[in-house]
Design an enzyme around this catalytic site. Structure first.
Site, PDB file in Angstrom:
ATOM      1  N   HIS A  49       0.861  -1.188   0.000  1.00 39.19           N
ATOM      2  CA  HIS A  49       0.000   0.000   0.000  1.00 39.19           C
ATOM      3  C   HIS A  49       0.893   1.233   0.000  1.00 39.19           C
ATOM      4  O   HIS A  49       2.031   1.197   0.502  1.00 39.19           O
ATOM      5  CB  HIS A  49      -0.876   0.023   1.247  1.00 39.19           C
ATOM      6  CG  HIS A  49      -1.947  -1.011   1.267  1.00 39.19           C
ATOM      7  ND1 HIS A  49      -3.082  -0.871   2.018  1.00 39.19           N
ATOM      8  CD2 HIS A  49      -2.075  -2.200   0.632  1.00 39.19           C
ATOM      9  CE1 HIS A  49      -3.854  -1.931   1.863  1.00 39.19           C
ATOM     10  NE2 HIS A  49      -3.262  -2.755   1.026  1.00 39.19           N
ATOM     11  N   GLU A  51       0.964   3.900   1.776  1.00 36.16           N
ATOM     12  CA  GLU A  51       1.427   4.360   3.087  1.00 36.16           C
ATOM     13  C   GLU A  51       2.602   3.523   3.586  1.00 36.16           C
ATOM     14  O   GLU A  51       3.591   4.065   4.081  1.00 36.16           O
ATOM     15  CB  GLU A  51       0.289   4.278   4.124  1.00 36.16           C
ATOM     16  CG  GLU A  51      -0.923   5.106   3.765  1.00 36.16           C
ATOM     17  CD  GLU A  51      -2.004   4.324   3.021  1.00 36.16           C
ATOM     18  OE1 GLU A  51      -3.183   4.623   3.227  1.00 36.16           O
ATOM     19  OE2 GLU A  51      -1.665   3.409   2.227  1.00 36.16           O
ATOM     20  N   CYS A  79      -6.050   2.169   5.860  1.00 40.87           N
ATOM     21  CA  CYS A  79      -6.700   0.953   6.356  1.00 40.87           C
ATOM     22  C   CYS A  79      -6.054   0.564   7.690  1.00 40.87           C
ATOM     23  O   CYS A  79      -5.058   1.167   8.098  1.00 40.87           O
ATOM     24  CB  CYS A  79      -6.549  -0.161   5.325  1.00 40.87           C
ATOM     25  SG  CYS A  79      -4.855  -0.800   5.189  1.00 40.87           S
ATOM     26  N   CYS A  82      -2.215  -0.132   7.405  1.00 37.12           N
ATOM     27  CA  CYS A  82      -1.424   1.082   7.192  1.00 37.12           C
ATOM     28  C   CYS A  82      -1.430   1.973   8.429  1.00 37.12           C
ATOM     29  O   CYS A  82      -0.400   2.553   8.782  1.00 37.12           O
ATOM     30  CB  CYS A  82      -1.944   1.830   5.971  1.00 37.12           C
ATOM     31  SG  CYS A  82      -1.685   0.919   4.437  1.00 37.12           S
TER      32      CYS A  82
END
Length: 147
Positions: A49, A51, A79, A82
Site C-alpha cells: 500500500h 502508506e 486501512c 497502514c
C-alpha cells in the site's frame, strides 16, 4: 508546496497501472523525503500500500524507523494495516484527503491513530480534497463498467 497535490500525483500513477489510486508523501523539515503509490497488484504483495511503501522509503532516507517530526499526506484514509504501520513509525502528523467509509482506520470505521488503548494520539488533519475522492470514484466506475 502543496503536499496533498504531490500525493495526488502519486495516486494518478497507481491509477495508470490499474491499482486503487492511493498516493502518499512523507515530509520532514518542509522537504518530501518519500513518495509512493499503491503497488499491491503489480507486486502481488498485500502490504504494498502507498502508506507502507512511503514509510519504508522514509525510514531508509533518514536511517531510522522512528519518523518523529515527519508528516504524511495521503489521498485516502489508511486501512488498519497502514494505520498500524503509521502508529509504529511514530509519524507526527497525518493529513488525509478522503475518508474510507468501508475500512478507514483513522476515525471513519475505527481509530487506531488516536487511541488511548494503544497509548498513541497522532495529530490528524482531514483535508477533504475533491480530487482525491474523484480519482477513487473514477477508478471504481471504470472497474464496474468492465465487469
Amino acid at each position: 508546496m502543496d503536499y496533498m497535490e504531490e500525493a495526488i500525483k502519486e495516486a494518478r500513477k497507481a491509477l495508470k497501472y490499474g491499482e486503487v489510486p492511493v498516493g502518499a508523501v512523507i515530509v520532514k523539515d518542509d522537504k518530501i523525503i518519500s513518495r509512493a503509490y499503491n503497488l499491491k497488484e503489480r507486486r502481488n504483495d498485500v502490504t504494498a500500500h502507498a502508506e507502507v511503501l512511503a514509510v519504508r522509503e522514509a525510514s531508509k532516507y533518514i536511517n531510522n524507523w522512528r519518523l518523529t517530526g515527519c508528516s504524511m499526506y495521503v489521498t485516502l484514509e489508511p486501512c488498519p494495516m497502514c494505520a498500524a504501520a503509521i502508529v509504529q513509525s511514530r509519524l507526527s502528523k497525518l493529513y488525509i484527503g478522503a475518508p474510507d467509509i468501508d475500512s478507514g482506520a483513522c476515525g471513519s470505521v475505527i481509530n487506531l491513530v488516536q487511541n488511548n488503548y494503544l497509548n498513541y494520539w497522532m495529530d490528524v488533519k482531514w483535508q477533504y480534497n475533491d480530487d482525491c475522492s474523484e480519482l477513487l470514484s473514477e477508478f471504481f466506475r471504470t472497474k464496474r463498467r468492465k465487469q
